[in-house]
Structure formats: C-alpha cells, structure tokens
Scaffold this motif. Structure first.
Motif, PDB file in Angstrom:
ATOM      1  N   SER A  44       0.848  -1.195   0.000  1.00 22.36           N
ATOM      2  CA  SER A  44       0.000   0.000   0.000  1.00 22.36           C
ATOM      3  C   SER A  44       0.884   1.245   0.000  1.00 22.36           C
ATOM      4  N   SER A  45       0.260   2.381  -0.270  1.00 22.55           N
ATOM      5  CA  SER A  45       1.009   3.638  -0.220  1.00 22.55           C
ATOM      6  C   SER A  45       1.509   3.904   1.200  1.00 22.55           C
ATOM      7  N   GLY A  46       0.767   3.435   2.191  1.00 18.83           N
ATOM      8  CA  GLY A  46       1.173   3.608   3.587  1.00 18.83           C
ATOM      9  C   GLY A  46       2.425   2.824   3.949  1.00 18.83           C
ATOM     10  N   THR A  47       2.751   1.837   3.148  1.00 19.59           N
ATOM     11  CA  THR A  47       3.999   1.087   3.333  1.00 19.59           C
ATOM     12  C   THR A  47       5.093   1.635   2.418  1.00 19.59           C
ATOM     13  N   LEU A  48       4.737   1.939   1.168  1.00 22.65           N
ATOM     14  CA  LEU A  48       5.740   2.377   0.207  1.00 22.65           C
ATOM     15  C   LEU A  48       6.357   3.727   0.556  1.00 22.65           C
ATOM     16  N   TYR A  49       5.530   4.720   0.855  1.00 28.77           N
ATOM     17  CA  TYR A  49       6.084   6.061   1.034  1.00 28.77           C
ATOM     18  C   TYR A  49       7.069   6.169   2.203  1.00 28.77           C
ATOM     19  N   PRO A  50       6.837   5.522   3.331  1.00 29.21           N
ATOM     20  CA  PRO A  50       7.872   5.543   4.369  1.00 29.21           C
ATOM     21  C   PRO A  50       9.188   4.891   3.899  1.00 29.21           C
ATOM     22  N   ILE A  51       9.094   3.850   3.061  1.00 29.38           N
ATOM     23  CA  ILE A  51      10.304   3.221   2.515  1.00 29.38           C
ATOM     24  C   ILE A  51      11.039   4.225   1.618  1.00 29.38           C
ATOM     25  N   LEU A  52      10.298   4.884   0.726  1.00 31.85           N
ATOM     26  CA  LEU A  52      10.917   5.866  -0.164  1.00 31.85           C
ATOM     27  C   LEU A  52      11.542   7.010   0.631  1.00 31.85           C
ATOM     28  N   HIS A  53      10.834   7.496   1.641  1.00 31.11           N
ATOM     29  CA  HIS A  53      11.366   8.591   2.461  1.00 31.11           C
ATOM     30  C   HIS A  53      12.618   8.157   3.211  1.00 31.11           C
ATOM     31  N   SER A  54      12.618   6.932   3.695  1.00 28.86           N
ATOM     32  CA  SER A  54      13.788   6.396   4.391  1.00 28.86           C
ATOM     33  C   SER A  54      14.977   6.278   3.443  1.00 28.86           C
ATOM     34  N   MET A  55      14.726   5.792   2.237  1.00 33.80           N
ATOM     35  CA  MET A  55      15.798   5.655   1.249  1.00 33.80           C
ATOM     36  C   MET A  55      16.324   7.030   0.832  1.00 33.80           C
ATOM     37  N   GLU A  56      15.433   8.007   0.810  1.00 36.41           N
ATOM     38  CA  GLU A  56      15.859   9.374   0.506  1.00 36.41           C
ATOM     39  C   GLU A  56      16.696   9.939   1.661  1.00 36.41           C
ATOM     40  N   SER A  57      16.271   9.695   2.890  1.00 39.19           N
ATOM     41  CA  SER A  57      17.033  10.141   4.061  1.00 39.19           C
ATOM     42  C   SER A  57      18.421   9.509   4.113  1.00 39.19           C
ATOM     43  N   ASP A  58      18.500   8.265   3.625  1.00 40.54           N
ATOM     44  CA  ASP A  58      19.785   7.558   3.583  1.00 40.54           C
ATOM     45  C   ASP A  58      20.686   8.056   2.458  1.00 40.54           C
ATOM     46  N   GLY A  59      20.148   8.903   1.592  1.00 39.92           N
ATOM     47  CA  GLY A  59      20.943   9.467   0.518  1.00 39.92           C
ATOM     48  C   GLY A  59      21.090   8.578  -0.703  1.00 39.92           C
ATOM     49  N   ILE A  60      20.238   7.550  -0.811  1.00 41.33           N
ATOM     50  CA  ILE A  60      20.344   6.660  -1.973  1.00 41.33           C
ATOM     51  C   ILE A  60      19.284   6.963  -3.038  1.00 41.33           C
ATOM     52  N   LEU A  61      18.274   7.732  -2.666  1.00 40.02           N
ATOM     53  CA  LEU A  61      17.287   8.240  -3.618  1.00 40.02           C
ATOM     54  C   LEU A  61      17.204   9.747  -3.440  1.00 40.02           C
ATOM     55  N   ASN A  62      16.837  10.433  -4.510  1.00 43.32           N
ATOM     56  CA  ASN A  62      16.448  11.823  -4.349  1.00 43.32           C
ATOM     57  C   ASN A  62      15.111  12.000  -5.037  1.00 43.32           C
ATOM     58  N   SER A  63      14.442  13.078  -4.720  1.00 41.36           N
ATOM     59  CA  SER A  63      13.111  13.300  -5.290  1.00 41.36           C
ATOM     60  C   SER A  63      13.017  14.694  -5.876  1.00 41.36           C
ATOM     61  N   GLU A  64      12.115  14.813  -6.838  1.00 44.20           N
ATOM     62  CA  GLU A  64      11.859  16.089  -7.487  1.00 44.20           C
ATOM     63  C   GLU A  64      10.378  16.149  -7.807  1.00 44.20           C
ATOM     64  N   GLU A  65       9.753  17.250  -7.457  1.00 45.94           N
ATOM     65  CA  GLU A  65       8.335  17.420  -7.771  1.00 45.94           C
ATOM     66  C   GLU A  65       8.190  17.905  -9.201  1.00 45.94           C
ATOM     67  N   LYS A  66       7.279  17.253  -9.921  1.00 46.35           N
ATOM     68  CA  LYS A  66       6.978  17.645 -11.300  1.00 46.35           C
ATOM     69  C   LYS A  66       5.467  17.705 -11.450  1.00 46.35           C
TER      70      LYS A  66
END
Length: 102
Positions: A44-66
């Motif tokens: 679910s999105s409730g599981t995915l988004y915390p994973i994405l945010h964690s990976m971003e905090s770890d510096g392995i992903l970055n995000s950009e709003e489009k």
C-alpha cells in the motif's frame, strides 16, 4: 508467524526493486506500487512512502516534484551513493542466488 518473516524478507526485496527502477528512470509512487504488484508484492502507499522517504534520508534516492497533466507528483531517482549500493546489492544477490539455487 511465517507471514511476518516473509514480509520482512520481501520488504528488503522491494527495496532492491526500487533501487533498480530508480536507476533506469525516475518514477512516482503509484507507478512503483503497480510495478511491485506485477511482481506479486501487495504493498500500500502507507507502506511504500515511508520506505521511499527512508531511502531518501539515507541518501540513496532523491526526489523532485513535477507537474504532469495538472497533478504534482514526486519523482524518485537514484543518487551516486544509491548506484554504489545497487552495485553491491547486485553482486551479493548474484552470489546468494548461485549458492541457494544449486
């Protein structure tokens, strides 16, 4: 109990999928949910988004709003650090796969 154990393992597999797809091209969350579902992961999105945010905090992903068709979406892509992590994960996955499949 086995479902909890499998879920923990599969969450790690999902992170590998995320790294792989982030290297190929930027993606947004709903697309990744559908991609993971195509591999049999019900997330679910409730599981995915915390994973994405964690990976971003770890510096392995970055995000950009489009803005696409009037909707603001956050697109995730792999960082240089993420590429190094993916490279290591691929080597370890190959080694593990060779070991457990033979």
């Amino acid at each position: 109990m086995e479902n909890k154990i499998l879920r923990k393992l599969f969450l790690a597999f999902m992170r590998v999928h995320i790294l792989y797809h982030a290297k190929k091209e930027p993606f947004f969350g709903l697309w990744m949910i559908e991609e993971l579902k195509s591999h049999g992961y019900n997330i679910s999105s409730g599981t995915l988004y915390p994973i994405l945010h964690s990976m971003e905090s770890d510096g392995i992903l970055n995000s950009e709003e489009k803005t696409v068709e009037g909707k603001v979406r956050k697109y995730y892509s792999l960082t240089a650090k993420g590429e190094e992590v993916l490279k290591e994960v691929k080597a370890k996955t190959r080694e593990l796969s060779d070991e457990i499949m033979n």
